[in-house]
Design an enzyme around this catalytic site. Structure first.
Site, PDB file in Angstrom:
ATOM      1  N   ASP A   1       9.277  53.186  -0.680  1.00  0.00           N
ATOM      2  CA  ASP A   1       8.457  52.266   0.105  1.00  0.00           C
ATOM      3  C   ASP A   1       9.006  50.853  -0.069  1.00  0.00           C
ATOM      4  O   ASP A   1       8.628  50.140  -0.997  1.00  0.00           O
ATOM      5  CB  ASP A   1       7.010  52.345  -0.377  1.00  0.00           C
ATOM      6  CG  ASP A   1       6.034  51.648   0.562  1.00  0.00           C
ATOM      7  OD1 ASP A   1       6.360  51.496   1.749  1.00  0.00           O
ATOM      8  OD2 ASP A   1       4.938  51.272   0.096  1.00  0.00           O
TER       9      ASP A   1
ATOM     10  N   GLU B   1       7.098  50.442  11.920  1.00  0.00           N
ATOM     11  CA  GLU B   1       5.708  50.196  12.294  1.00  0.00           C
ATOM     12  C   GLU B   1       5.567  49.442  13.612  1.00  0.00           C
ATOM     13  O   GLU B   1       6.259  48.462  13.866  1.00  0.00           O
ATOM     14  CB  GLU B   1       5.012  49.413  11.169  1.00  0.00           C
ATOM     15  CG  GLU B   1       3.517  49.314  11.332  1.00  0.00           C
ATOM     16  CD  GLU B   1       2.783  49.301  10.001  1.00  0.00           C
ATOM     17  OE1 GLU B   1       1.582  49.025  10.006  1.00  0.00           O
ATOM     18  OE2 GLU B   1       3.408  49.574   8.961  1.00  0.00           O
TER      19      GLU B   1
ATOM     20  N   LYS C   1       5.041  54.238  12.760  1.00  0.00           N
ATOM     21  CA  LYS C   1       3.826  53.958  11.994  1.00  0.00           C
ATOM     22  C   LYS C   1       2.804  53.242  12.871  1.00  0.00           C
ATOM     23  O   LYS C   1       3.118  52.267  13.542  1.00  0.00           O
ATOM     24  CB  LYS C   1       4.144  53.089  10.768  1.00  0.00           C
ATOM     25  CG  LYS C   1       4.826  53.833   9.651  1.00  0.00           C
ATOM     26  CD  LYS C   1       5.077  52.938   8.442  1.00  0.00           C
ATOM     27  CE  LYS C   1       3.829  52.718   7.622  1.00  0.00           C
ATOM     28  NZ  LYS C   1       4.114  51.931   6.403  1.00  0.00           N
TER      29      LYS C   1
ATOM     30  N   THR D   1      -0.978  55.152   9.363  1.00  0.00           N
ATOM     31  CA  THR D   1      -1.083  54.359   8.149  1.00  0.00           C
ATOM     32  C   THR D   1      -2.446  53.673   8.067  1.00  0.00           C
ATOM     33  O   THR D   1      -3.300  53.853   8.927  1.00  0.00           O
ATOM     34  CB  THR D   1       0.083  53.340   8.107  1.00  0.00           C
ATOM     35  OG1 THR D   1       0.094  52.674   6.846  1.00  0.00           O
ATOM     36  CG2 THR D   1      -0.028  52.315   9.232  1.00  0.00           C
TER      37      THR D   1
END
Length: 316
Positions: free
Chosen positions: A16, A89, A125, A149
């Site tokens: 991450d 994302e 995401k 998420t």
């Protein structure tokens, strides 16, 4: 054998980070990013040239397109170092707009494809709002795989499973943060650590639901505060872990025991659950932790996206 290698026997380990130069030492399968991690990375001398080069190459285009080019550039660099997938994302400011989320996801996938990366190596995401989940439903129909998420509640997980989402990221550490803050001086760290951690318990319930009912959505525990939380979820489909915690796992040779097991989940006494839109919104409203953390997470990611916008605007 160190704990990181032991964990990999039960669980797919994901890094991450936006700091892709740290990845090789941990040999993760996949990697995840978010606006905050990308913002943190481009503020470092090692990554500032990547931002400048990308902005220069796309000068004259709309700001949001340049932002996506920066996100994809980080994703491309990460994919040189991991054999699996990268999560990129969608702008958190679109969290309540299904149509715009779908369009932005399609654009991101198109950027990856033009760079020679197929959709099987990318997870888009999206925040786990009702609108985000419905966008993911449509994207999954189109063959675009999604990672939902900012997931804090059981109802979010159930709705994601019903939508056929590829993967969810329940946020262990942020759940822990909320309950610890609420308890104040009454919080007992020793009693509520490991398997008793409220974030761990939330992921365990979701994992059991999915495996018990044969739901194919993958569970990836995320947002860890300590190694104890990670080890308490050994056996989860995937765990996305920060470089600091990966290093701690790599430095220890203490034994790692599998905690989550699909056979045990299938044998559990577990009741089915379903949510339509009204039921979802009410269940989320009834969970103050999830309501507060979801809103807080969207605000934080949106704020960091705005900061990244400003950095790019200053260079274009």
């Amino acid at each position: 054998m160190n704990q990181l290698d032991q964990l990999k026997a039960f669980t797919t380990v994901v890094a991450d980070t936006g700091n892709f130069k740290q990845l090789a030492q941990f040999a993760p399968q996949d990697a995840t990013t978010n606006p905050s991690l990308i913002l943190k990375a481009v503020q470092q001398p090692d990554y500032a040239p990547l931002l400048a080069d990308t902005v220069a190459a796309h000068r004259g285009r709309a700001l949001d397109e340049i932002v996506d080019e920066v996100l994809v550039r980080f994703g491309l660099e990460i994919l040189k170092l991991v054999p699996g997938r990268v999560s990129t994302e969608v702008d958190a400011r679109l969290s309540f707009d299904s149509a715009s989320t779908v369009a932005r996801a399609q654009r991101l996938i198109g950027m990856y494809e033009r760079a020679g990366i197929g959709p099987e190596r990318v997870l888009i995401k999206i925040a786990s709002t009702w609108e985000g989940i419905q966008a993911a439903r449509e994207l999954e129909r189109q063959g675009i795989r999604c990672n939902l998420t900012l997931l804090f509640s059981f109802c979010q997980a159930v709705a994601c499973g019903e939508a056929g989402v590829r993967l969810i990221s329940p946020f262990v550490g942020r759940i822990y943060d909320w309950y610890k803050k609420q308890a104040g001086g009454a919080w007992d760290e020793a009693r509520q650590a490991g398997a008793n951690d409220p974030g761990v318990l939330s992921v365990e319930r979701i994992y059991t639901h999915y495996k018990h009912f044969g739901i194919e959505t993958q569970v990836m525990g995320a947002s860890f505060r300590n190694v104890g939380q990670v080890l308490a979820l050994a056996g989860c489909d995937l765990l996305t872990i920060s470089p600091d915690l990966l290093a701690q796992l790599q430095a220890s040779v203490a034994p790692v025991e599998r905690r989550l097991d699909p056979d045990a989940a299938r044998a559990a006494d577990f009741k089915p659950a379903r949510y339509d839109e009204a039921g979802f919104r009410y269940a989320l409203n009834e969970d103050p932790m999830a309501t507060e953390k979801l809103a807080e997470g969207i605000r934080a990611f949106a704020a960091d996206s705005a900061k990244l916008d400003a950095m790019i605007e200053a260079q274009r």
